[in-house]
Motif scaffolding. Structure first.
Motif, mmCIF file in Angstrom:
data_model
loop_
_atom_site.group_PDB
_atom_site.id
_atom_site.type_symbol
_atom_site.label_atom_id
_atom_site.label_comp_id
_atom_site.label_asym_id
_atom_site.label_seq_id
_atom_site.Cartn_x
_atom_site.Cartn_y
_atom_site.Cartn_z
ATOM 1 N N GLY A 50 -10.094 0.791 11.737
ATOM 2 C CA GLY A 50 -8.737 0.307 10.763
ATOM 3 C C GLY A 50 -7.591 1.227 11.998
ATOM 4 O O GLY A 50 -6.951 1.415 11.545
ATOM 5 N N PRO A 177 -0.956 9.544 0.977
ATOM 6 C CA PRO A 177 0.452 8.197 1.223
ATOM 7 C C PRO A 177 1.964 8.723 0.847
ATOM 8 O O PRO A 177 2.670 8.148 1.932
ATOM 9 C CB PRO A 177 -0.564 6.937 0.459
ATOM 10 C CG PRO A 177 -1.824 7.771 0.665
ATOM 11 C CD PRO A 177 -1.459 9.137 0.829
ATOM 12 N N MET A 197 -7.840 8.938 3.036
ATOM 13 C CA MET A 197 -8.014 7.218 3.370
ATOM 14 C C MET A 197 -10.190 6.772 3.286
ATOM 15 O O MET A 197 -10.298 5.638 2.928
ATOM 16 C CB MET A 197 -7.854 6.828 5.215
ATOM 17 C CG MET A 197 -8.166 7.459 6.175
ATOM 18 S SD MET A 197 -8.030 9.901 5.712
ATOM 19 C CE MET A 197 -6.860 9.578 6.072
ATOM 20 N N ARG A 210 -13.312 -1.175 2.261
ATOM 21 C CA ARG A 210 -12.053 -0.418 1.604
ATOM 22 C C ARG A 210 -11.693 0.643 2.570
ATOM 23 O O ARG A 210 -10.303 0.974 2.721
ATOM 24 C CB ARG A 210 -12.686 -0.105 -0.047
ATOM 25 C CG ARG A 210 -11.231 0.809 -0.750
ATOM 26 C CD ARG A 210 -12.038 0.353 -1.707
ATOM 27 N NE ARG A 210 -10.922 1.290 -2.831
ATOM 28 C CZ ARG A 210 -10.688 1.129 -4.621
ATOM 29 N NH1 ARG A 210 -12.199 1.216 -4.703
ATOM 30 N NH2 ARG A 210 -9.802 1.522 -5.091
ATOM 31 N N GLN A 213 -10.000 -0.804 5.305
ATOM 32 C CA GLN A 213 -8.704 -1.145 4.982
ATOM 33 C C GLN A 213 -7.438 0.060 4.685
ATOM 34 O O GLN A 213 -6.280 -0.214 5.142
ATOM 35 C CB GLN A 213 -8.740 -2.314 4.127
ATOM 36 C CG GLN A 213 -7.450 -2.943 3.184
ATOM 37 C CD GLN A 213 -7.448 -3.769 1.814
ATOM 38 O OE1 GLN A 213 -8.170 -2.921 1.261
ATOM 39 N NE2 GLN A 213 -7.035 -4.119 1.928
ATOM 40 N N CYS A 214 -8.239 1.023 4.030
ATOM 41 C CA CYS A 214 -6.917 1.810 3.650
ATOM 42 C C CYS A 214 -6.957 2.807 4.752
ATOM 43 O O CYS A 214 -5.641 3.355 5.062
ATOM 44 C CB CYS A 214 -7.812 3.198 3.186
ATOM 45 S SG CYS A 214 -6.858 3.915 2.001
ATOM 46 N N SER A 215 -7.799 2.725 6.191
ATOM 47 C CA SER A 215 -6.671 3.545 7.077
ATOM 48 C C SER A 215 -6.264 2.524 8.101
ATOM 49 O O SER A 215 -5.204 3.522 8.445
ATOM 50 C CB SER A 215 -8.708 4.295 7.988
ATOM 51 O OG SER A 215 -9.419 4.352 7.433
ATOM 52 N N ALA A 216 -5.900 1.349 7.728
ATOM 53 C CA ALA A 216 -5.410 0.677 9.044
ATOM 54 C C ALA A 216 -3.521 0.830 7.650
ATOM 55 O O ALA A 216 -2.862 1.428 8.388
ATOM 56 C CB ALA A 216 -5.593 -0.756 8.952
ATOM 57 N N LYS A 217 -4.370 1.000 6.645
ATOM 58 C CA LYS A 217 -2.676 0.964 5.690
ATOM 59 C C LYS A 217 -2.014 2.362 6.083
ATOM 60 O O LYS A 217 -1.362 3.053 5.848
ATOM 61 C CB LYS A 217 -2.814 0.845 3.685
ATOM 62 C CG LYS A 217 -3.031 -0.781 3.372
ATOM 63 C CD LYS A 217 -3.396 -0.816 2.584
ATOM 64 C CE LYS A 217 -3.750 -2.428 2.266
ATOM 65 N NZ LYS A 217 -3.624 -2.155 0.631
ATOM 66 N N ALA A 218 -2.600 3.069 5.611
ATOM 67 C CA ALA A 218 -2.185 4.512 5.982
ATOM 68 C C ALA A 218 -1.187 4.759 7.992
ATOM 69 O O ALA A 218 -0.488 4.661 7.807
ATOM 70 C CB ALA A 218 -2.985 5.528 6.217
ATOM 71 N N GLU A 220 0.414 2.219 8.930
ATOM 72 C CA GLU A 220 1.506 1.084 8.651
ATOM 73 C C GLU A 220 2.342 1.959 8.495
ATOM 74 O O GLU A 220 3.248 1.268 8.867
ATOM 75 C CB GLU A 220 0.874 0.187 7.896
ATOM 76 C CG GLU A 220 -0.205 -0.842 8.312
ATOM 77 C CD GLU A 220 -0.584 -2.067 7.101
ATOM 78 O OE1 GLU A 220 0.170 -1.991 6.602
ATOM 79 O OE2 GLU A 220 -1.661 -2.930 7.982
ATOM 80 N N LEU A 221 2.527 2.725 7.615
ATOM 81 C CA LEU A 221 3.424 3.981 6.981
ATOM 82 C C LEU A 221 4.498 4.506 8.343
ATOM 83 O O LEU A 221 5.017 5.330 7.485
ATOM 84 C CB LEU A 221 2.574 4.941 6.205
ATOM 85 C CG LEU A 221 1.996 4.187 4.567
ATOM 86 C CD1 LEU A 221 1.559 5.900 3.982
ATOM 87 C CD2 LEU A 221 3.241 3.526 4.038
#
Length: 223
Positions: A50, A177, A197, A210, A213-218, A220-221
């Motif tokens: 991620g 987040p 994450m 999961r 995915q959560c790591s990548a979304k973090a 992205e913020l």
């Protein structure tokens, strides 16, 4: 007051530069407590997939040193440090395991001195101006603010920026987040630490996709 000689000043400057590089690489540093040895590699792999490749492995469990040792041997591309280091003995054990950096939850005169003597860069914990001053006298300019939200969050960081120009922080404890961007917007914040994450239930259930995915979304913020 402690006065550093020229050699000590140079060593501390080098270690501050190392901290800056690893925090620039990290941006978000997972703070990991390993509860089962079989989780070490898949959890690290999910976080790295991620985009989170600088990991703080806490010594809160019996698997902490094992995790550091295995990751250094089997995942050399990661940057692996030891967290929840409380005294000189724990610092020595973390060094022996191969930790590339040290993070403490607070500061004592003994631990700060041990960090000064060590070749491994240390991020001392602070929750007050007095803590910062203890480290500042020994040349420390990079700290972990913990527990960040309890200590005042971004308001505390703004206030500390006045008297401590040149000091930068890695806030940990309550970062999530919803407030991540506010923390990272502070000029004296170099990265943040967190656990959101990789929820403990996801780790327990082996939900590595999961976590990735959560790591990548973090990250992205922060784009």
């Amino acid at each position: 007051m402690t006065t550093l000689d020229n050699n000590q000043q140079q060593r501390m400057a080098d270690k501050i530069a190392q901290i800056d590089r690893l925090c620039a690489r990290a941006r978000i540093m997972p703070v990991i407590t390993i509860m089962r040895e079989e989780d070490i590699l898949p959890l690290a792999d999910a976080l790295a997939a991620g985009g989170l490749t600088v990991l703080e492995i806490t010594l809160r469990s019996v698997h902490g040193l094992t995790a550091i040792r295995r990751l250094r041997e089997e995942r050399p591309e990661l940057c692996v440090g030891a967290g929840t280091v409380l005294d000189r003995q724990m610092l020595a054990a973390a060094e022996e395991a191969g930790a590339q950096f040290i993070v403490t939850p607070g500061s004592t005169a003994e631990l700060l001195q041990a960090g000064l003597e060590s070749d491994v860069p240390m991020l001392p914990g602070t929750s007050s101006a007095s803590d910062i001053m203890l480290g500042y006298a020994l040349g420390y300019r990079r700290f972990k603010l913990f527990p960040a939200e309890v200590c005042g969050g971004t308001a505390a960081l703004k206030a500390l920026g006045g008297p401590f120009n040149g000091v930068r922080f890695c806030p940990t404890g309550g970062v999530n987040p919803d407030n991540l961007q506010r923390y990272m917007a502070q000029p004296n914040v170099m990265c943040v630490g967190g656990t959101w994450m990789f929820d403990s239930e996801w780790v327990k259930n082996g939900d590595w996709a999961r976590i990735q995915q959560c790591s990548a979304k973090a990250l992205e913020l922060l784009a």
